[in-house]
Write a protein that holds these residues in place. Structure first.
Motif, PDB file in Angstrom:
ATOM      1  N   VAL A  97      -2.025   1.934   2.358  1.00 15.41           N
ATOM      2  CA  VAL A  97      -2.047   1.833   0.893  1.00 15.41           C
ATOM      3  C   VAL A  97      -1.277   3.003   0.271  1.00 15.41           C
ATOM      4  O   VAL A  97      -0.513   2.830  -0.682  1.00 15.41           O
ATOM      5  CB  VAL A  97      -3.511   1.795   0.384  1.00 15.41           C
ATOM      6  N   TYR A 100       2.341   2.399   0.695  1.00 13.85           N
ATOM      7  CA  TYR A 100       2.830   1.413  -0.267  1.00 13.85           C
ATOM      8  C   TYR A 100       2.955   2.021  -1.668  1.00 13.85           C
ATOM      9  O   TYR A 100       3.915   1.745  -2.388  1.00 13.85           O
ATOM     10  CB  TYR A 100       1.955   0.147  -0.321  1.00 13.85           C
ATOM     11  N   ARG A 101       1.997   2.842  -2.055  1.00 11.08           N
ATOM     12  CA  ARG A 101       2.088   3.489  -3.376  1.00 11.08           C
ATOM     13  C   ARG A 101       3.416   4.234  -3.502  1.00 11.08           C
ATOM     14  O   ARG A 101       4.091   4.187  -4.535  1.00 11.08           O
ATOM     15  CB  ARG A 101       0.933   4.483  -3.583  1.00 11.08           C
ATOM     16  N   ALA A 104       6.251   1.716  -3.797  1.00  8.80           N
ATOM     17  CA  ALA A 104       6.260   1.054  -5.108  1.00  8.80           C
ATOM     18  C   ALA A 104       6.802   1.996  -6.182  1.00  8.80           C
ATOM     19  O   ALA A 104       7.537   1.574  -7.082  1.00  8.80           O
ATOM     20  CB  ALA A 104       4.851   0.577  -5.468  1.00  8.80           C
ATOM     21  N   GLU A 388      -3.042   0.956  -9.982  1.00  9.30           N
ATOM     22  CA  GLU A 388      -4.006   0.678  -8.896  1.00  9.30           C
ATOM     23  C   GLU A 388      -4.372  -0.799  -8.844  1.00  9.30           C
ATOM     24  O   GLU A 388      -4.649  -1.331  -7.778  1.00  9.30           O
ATOM     25  CB  GLU A 388      -5.267   1.527  -9.050  1.00  9.30           C
ATOM     26  N   VAL A 391      -1.684  -2.335  -6.936  1.00  8.73           N
ATOM     27  CA  VAL A 391      -1.779  -1.951  -5.518  1.00  8.73           C
ATOM     28  C   VAL A 391      -2.861  -2.796  -4.832  1.00  8.73           C
ATOM     29  O   VAL A 391      -2.671  -3.278  -3.713  1.00  8.73           O
ATOM     30  CB  VAL A 391      -2.074  -0.433  -5.377  1.00  8.73           C
ATOM     31  N   CYS A 395      -1.729  -5.276  -1.856  1.00  6.99           N
ATOM     32  CA  CYS A 395      -2.166  -4.886  -0.505  1.00  6.99           C
ATOM     33  C   CYS A 395      -3.428  -5.621  -0.061  1.00  6.99           C
ATOM     34  O   CYS A 395      -3.912  -5.393   1.038  1.00  6.99           O
ATOM     35  CB  CYS A 395      -2.415  -3.376  -0.436  1.00  6.99           C
ATOM     36  N   ALA A 403      -7.683   2.105  -3.803  1.00 13.47           N
ATOM     37  CA  ALA A 403      -6.246   2.014  -4.073  1.00 13.47           C
ATOM     38  C   ALA A 403      -5.708   3.320  -4.643  1.00 13.47           C
ATOM     39  O   ALA A 403      -4.532   3.424  -4.974  1.00 13.47           O
ATOM     40  CB  ALA A 403      -5.962   0.867  -5.050  1.00 13.47           C
TER      41      ALA A 403
END
Ligand code: 4AD
Ligand code: MG
Length: 415
Positions: A97, A100-101, A104, A388, A391, A395, A403
């Motif tokens: 996560v 990915y944050r 992103a 969030e 996210v 995810c 998140a």
């Protein structure tokens, strides 16, 4: 084992770990959670689970972990992981996560800069409550309650400051922490969260704003390695499939997401969702209604536009041809409900002042905002997305507390 020992070693740069093969006596001091430096030969692996393994030649323990290290090689519940904030990002599911944050955020910068938005910074401490919902945290110096000479708060949204920037730079965006003193104990509310906000000048209609929001989301969809990372970090195959379907639905839809008005949404709910709380025109949609619309009716993201004026903040422009609704939208997604909120902004000085008066707002200290309508006013609009929430959706995370790095909610600010 008798002749060999195995260790899973990972450095957090991906969801994968490296399998290390060593002699059993070399592994004596190693335990789960230890930090090690290992050199050896990288070889094709005999095991089925990985392509490569490291045959250890030199093993050095940099930091031993005592036997009561709480993370073990087994499934831990998100609740348990939240109780150990110092370690929980070492779990693969959680760390994907965070990766990915980061991805992103990079993609957001790319999307906005390609579309001529300037990245700006807005203040965290402010004297205005943008949304007027009274969910502000007050800021004061410990020994000097009147530090700023007037009440000051942590921002609930950067929007008003972004409007100032947009008046000068046309298109602006930022991603900053936002703070809301909401007591609701839900899986989609935090006291401190990150909001992605965009403000654009010279909008002709709400459609301009929703189009930017839609294209932004397509731009931050997990792709390539990060997509593999997220899927691999999910244990349950059904959930893997669910997440992949969400992405495909966004990636492959070559037509726009549906846009329906609040009035149409209420009619649909009255007709179809008789098992949910009954709604009259003028009532706000609850999260059950939002989830039903996105999840059951549209089975994907849907924009709900033109909510009743009485449900919305002072700054929103009215819909074309009516005083009853505002030119605004919420983007709803299945399972989570509201992901984005936005609107056209009232750009007529007199109308804005009248709106504020109707709501009993004190306009004396708002000159910095209302002046924009007096000197070179411009049609504009924008939106804010709870980072969030996105996210979670992208995810497949159920609870927004998983998140964000260090979640804060009413009753919880543990470190
Ligand atoms: O809908 P909201 O309140 O809109 C605004 O604040 C506008 N001023 C934004 C703008 O037009 N620039 O908040 C925007 C989004 C929501 O749609 C939601 O996704 C998220 O922020 N959000 C939260 N996320 C996590 N925890 C909370 N307590 C949240 N409150 C709002
Ligand atoms: Mg909202």
């Amino acid at each position: 084992m008798k002749r060999v020992a195995f260790a899973d070693v990972s450095d957090g740069t991906s969801e994968r770990s490296l399998m290390v093969v060593m002699k059993p006596d070399e592994s004596r001091d190693l335990s789960t959670g230890a930090c090690v430096e290992i050199s050896g030969l990288l070889k094709p692996s005999q095991g089925a689970k990985q392509d490569l393994e490291l045959e250890a030649q030199k093993i050095k323990t940099l930091g031993a972990a005592s036997a009561d290290y709480p993370l073990q090689k087994k499934y831990h519940t998100p609740e348990f992981l939240r109780s150990i904030p110092q370690f929980r990002w070492k779990s693969t599911r959680n760390s994907s996560v965070l990766r990915y944050r980061s991805y992103a955020h990079e993609q957001l910068s790319k999307y906005f800069s390609e579309n001529l938005f300037t990245h700006v910074q807005s203040p965290v401490i402010t004297s205005s409550d943008c949304e007027g919902a009274g969910e502000v945290f007050q800021v004061r110096a410990q020994d000097s309650p009147d530090f700023f000479g007037k009440p000051a708060y942590l921002t609930v949204s950067s929007q008003l400051h972004l409007e100032v920037y947009a008046a000068a730079l046309s298109r602006v965006w930022n991603m900053t922490p936002a703070f809301r003193a909401e007591e609701s104990d839900t899986n989609r509310h935090l006291s401190e969260f990150w909001m992605v906000e965009a403000e654009l000048a010279f909008t002709k209609s709400l459609h301009d704003v929703t189009s930017v929001a839609e294209a932004m989301i397509r731009g931050i969809l997990p792709r390539g390695l990060i997509a593999t990372d997220i899927i691999a970090s999910i244990r349950d195959p059904e959930r893997q499939e669910m997440v992949q379907k969400r992405w495909e639905m966004i990636e492959n839809s070559d037509h726009e997401w549906p846009r329906i008005t609040y009035t149409e949404a209420v009619e649909t709910l009255q007709r179809e969702a008789t098992h949910l709380r009954k709604l009259e025109w003028g009532d706000d949609l609850g999260s059950e209604h939002e989830k039903y619309l996105a999840g059951n009716v549209f089975r994907g993201p849907v924009f709900i536009t033109d909510y009743p004026v009485d449900l919305k903040p002072f700054y929103m422009k009215r819909s074309v041809g009516t005083e009853k609704t505002a030119a605004c939208f919420d983007l709803l997604v299945p399972e989570f409900g509201e992901l984005i909120g936005g609107s056209l902004r009232e750009d007529d000085y007199d109308v804005l002042m009248a709106n504020m008066e109707k709501l009993g707002m004190d306009a004396t200290d708002m000159g910095w905002y209302t002046d924009l309508r007096k000197y070179g006013s411009f049609p504009h609009g924008g939106y804010g997305m709870g980072f969030e929430r996105w996210v979670c959706y992208a995810c497949g995370v159920d609870n927004i507390r998983d998140a964000i790095g260090f979640p804060r909610w009413a009753g919880s600010c543990s470190c």
